[in-house]
Design a protein around this motif. Structure first.
Motif, short mmCIF file in Angstrom:
data_model
loop_
_atom_site.label_atom_id
_atom_site.label_comp_id
_atom_site.label_asym_id
_atom_site.label_seq_id
_atom_site.Cartn_x
_atom_site.Cartn_y
_atom_site.Cartn_z
N THR A 83 45.37 26.60 45.04
CA THR A 83 44.62 27.38 44.05
C THR A 83 45.38 28.65 43.72
OG1 THR A 83 42.56 26.54 45.00
CG2 THR A 83 42.39 28.44 43.54
N ALA A 84 45.64 28.86 42.44
CA ALA A 84 46.33 30.06 41.98
C ALA A 84 45.29 30.99 41.34
CB ALA A 84 47.40 29.71 40.96
N THR A 85 45.57 32.29 41.37
CA THR A 85 44.64 33.25 40.78
C THR A 85 45.35 34.17 39.80
OG1 THR A 85 44.99 34.83 42.57
CG2 THR A 85 43.18 33.27 42.84
N ASN A 86 44.56 34.68 38.87
CA ASN A 86 45.00 35.71 37.95
C ASN A 86 43.77 36.59 37.74
OD1 ASN A 86 46.58 37.23 36.28
ND2 ASN A 86 46.44 35.84 34.54
N TYR A 87 43.96 37.88 37.58
CA TYR A 87 42.80 38.77 37.49
C TYR A 87 43.13 40.03 36.72
CZ TYR A 87 45.27 40.87 41.45
OH TYR A 87 46.22 41.44 42.26
N THR A 88 42.08 40.77 36.36
CA THR A 88 42.23 42.04 35.65
C THR A 88 42.93 43.02 36.57
OG1 THR A 88 40.19 41.61 34.44
CG2 THR A 88 41.00 43.89 34.46
N LYS A 89 44.06 43.54 36.14
CA LYS A 89 44.88 44.41 37.00
C LYS A 89 44.64 45.89 36.72
CE LYS A 89 47.90 40.82 38.30
NZ LYS A 89 47.30 39.73 37.70
N THR A 90 44.00 46.21 35.62
CA THR A 90 43.75 47.61 35.26
C THR A 90 42.37 48.03 35.77
OG1 THR A 90 42.85 46.95 33.13
CG2 THR A 90 45.20 47.50 33.20
N ALA A 91 42.13 49.34 35.79
CA ALA A 91 40.83 49.86 36.22
C ALA A 91 39.75 49.41 35.25
CB ALA A 91 40.87 51.37 36.31
N ILE A 92 38.61 49.02 35.81
CA ILE A 92 37.47 48.60 35.00
C ILE A 92 36.47 49.75 35.01
CG2 ILE A 92 35.63 46.88 34.72
CD1 ILE A 92 38.19 45.66 36.91
N LYS A 93 36.21 50.29 33.84
CA LYS A 93 35.30 51.44 33.72
C LYS A 93 33.85 50.99 33.89
CE LYS A 93 38.37 54.04 30.68
NZ LYS A 93 38.96 54.75 31.78
N PRO A 94 32.94 51.90 34.23
CA PRO A 94 31.54 51.55 34.37
C PRO A 94 31.01 50.87 33.10
CG PRO A 94 31.91 53.75 35.21
CD PRO A 94 33.19 53.32 34.56
N GLY A 95 30.33 49.74 33.29
CA GLY A 95 29.78 48.99 32.17
C GLY A 95 30.74 47.99 31.54
N GLU A 96 32.04 48.08 31.87
CA GLU A 96 33.02 47.16 31.29
C GLU A 96 33.13 45.89 32.13
OE1 GLU A 96 36.00 50.19 28.93
OE2 GLU A 96 36.77 49.14 30.68
N LYS A 97 33.75 44.87 31.50
CA LYS A 97 33.91 43.57 32.17
C LYS A 97 35.34 43.37 32.65
CE LYS A 97 30.28 41.30 29.57
NZ LYS A 97 29.43 40.46 30.36
N GLY A 98 35.46 42.57 33.69
CA GLY A 98 36.76 42.15 34.22
C GLY A 98 36.69 40.66 34.51
N THR A 99 37.84 40.05 34.80
CA THR A 99 37.86 38.61 35.05
C THR A 99 38.73 38.28 36.25
OG1 THR A 99 39.76 38.26 33.58
CG2 THR A 99 37.55 38.04 32.61
N VAL A 100 38.40 37.14 36.86
CA VAL A 100 39.23 36.51 37.88
C VAL A 100 39.32 35.05 37.48
CG1 VAL A 100 39.42 35.82 40.30
CG2 VAL A 100 38.51 38.08 39.72
N THR A 101 40.54 34.56 37.27
CA THR A 101 40.76 33.16 36.89
C THR A 101 41.27 32.40 38.10
OG1 THR A 101 41.27 33.80 34.63
CG2 THR A 101 41.96 31.60 35.31
N ALA A 102 40.62 31.28 38.41
CA ALA A 102 41.05 30.40 39.50
C ALA A 102 41.56 29.10 38.89
CB ALA A 102 39.89 30.12 40.45
N THR A 103 42.79 28.72 39.25
CA THR A 103 43.39 27.48 38.76
C THR A 103 43.65 26.56 39.93
OG1 THR A 103 44.44 28.66 36.92
CG2 THR A 103 45.34 26.49 37.48
N TYR A 104 43.01 25.40 39.91
CA TYR A 104 43.15 24.42 41.00
C TYR A 104 44.15 23.35 40.59
CZ TYR A 104 42.06 20.76 44.34
OH TYR A 104 42.15 19.80 45.31
N ASN A 105 45.14 23.10 41.44
CA ASN A 105 46.14 22.07 41.20
C ASN A 105 45.63 20.78 41.85
OD1 ASN A 105 48.31 20.45 40.79
ND2 ASN A 105 49.74 21.64 42.02
N ALA A 106 45.14 19.88 41.04
CA ALA A 106 44.51 18.66 41.53
C ALA A 106 45.54 17.62 41.95
CB ALA A 106 43.60 18.10 40.44
N ALA A 107 46.26 17.90 43.02
CA ALA A 107 47.31 16.99 43.47
C ALA A 107 46.76 15.85 44.32
CB ALA A 107 48.36 17.76 44.27
N ALA A 108 45.76 16.12 45.15
CA ALA A 108 45.20 15.10 46.04
C ALA A 108 43.85 14.64 45.53
CB ALA A 108 45.08 15.67 47.45
N GLY A 109 43.53 13.39 45.79
CA GLY A 109 42.27 12.83 45.35
C GLY A 109 41.12 13.21 46.27
N GLY A 110 39.90 13.05 45.77
CA GLY A 110 38.71 13.31 46.57
C GLY A 110 38.03 14.61 46.21
N ALA A 111 36.98 14.91 46.97
CA ALA A 111 36.19 16.12 46.72
C ALA A 111 36.97 17.36 47.15
CB ALA A 111 34.87 16.05 47.47
#
Length: 150
Positions: A83-111
């Motif tokens: 699983t790779a991640t990317n996220y908001t790297k700058t300061a998030i001010k009060p009331g503002e939004k930020g993100t965290v992106t999770a990328t899953y590399n589906a190499a193996a089968g199953g749950a």
């Protein structure tokens, strides 16, 4: 006589080594108790459903800074190397939004059930754990036809 002296010396040394007592371990006292993060997440878990093997999938988690101070994401760690991640790297001010992106590399089968731990700059805040899950459909290898004989 040499054997008796050598045996006595070995016995003395081994009894001395067992007579040692370990020093008491220092007890770590936290500076102050941790509290839940004040970030408001739109979703904390994402279910991908069934995905194809060999095709990475991503989901962007969104949160709002509901504190009265700027907040930065100090550390974002996935539970495994798949699983790779990317996220908001700058300061998030009060009331503002930020993100965290999770990328899953589906190499193996199953749950799969993977987590991403997010640590913020909030004072004494516990890290937040967000989750991605689903099932990887295994691609069937095409059957190899035998060469025709003449």
């Amino acid at each position: 006589m040499k054997t008796v002296k050598l045996l006595a010396f070995a016995l003395l040394m081994s009894s001395i080594s067992f007579a040692q007592t370990p020093a008491p371990a220092a007890v770590a006292v936290p500076a102050s108790p941790q509290t839940p993060s004040q970030m408001k997440w739109e979703k904390e878990t994402h279910e991908f459903g069934t995905i194809e093997q060999g095709k990475p999938v991503s989901y962007e988690f969104t949160f709002t800074n509901s504190t009265n101070k700027d907040v930065t994401l100090k550390d974002v760690k996935a539970s495994c190397g798949c699983t790779a991640t990317n996220y908001t790297k700058t300061a998030i001010k009060p009331g503002e939004k930020g993100t965290v992106t999770a990328t899953y590399n589906a190499a193996a089968g199953g749950a799969f059930h993977k987590t991403v731990t997010v640590t913020t700059s909030e004072e004494n805040a516990m890290p937040k754990t967000i989750t991605i899950k689903g099932t990887v459909k295994v691609n069937e290898a095409p059957a190899v036809a035998a060469p025709a004989s003449k």
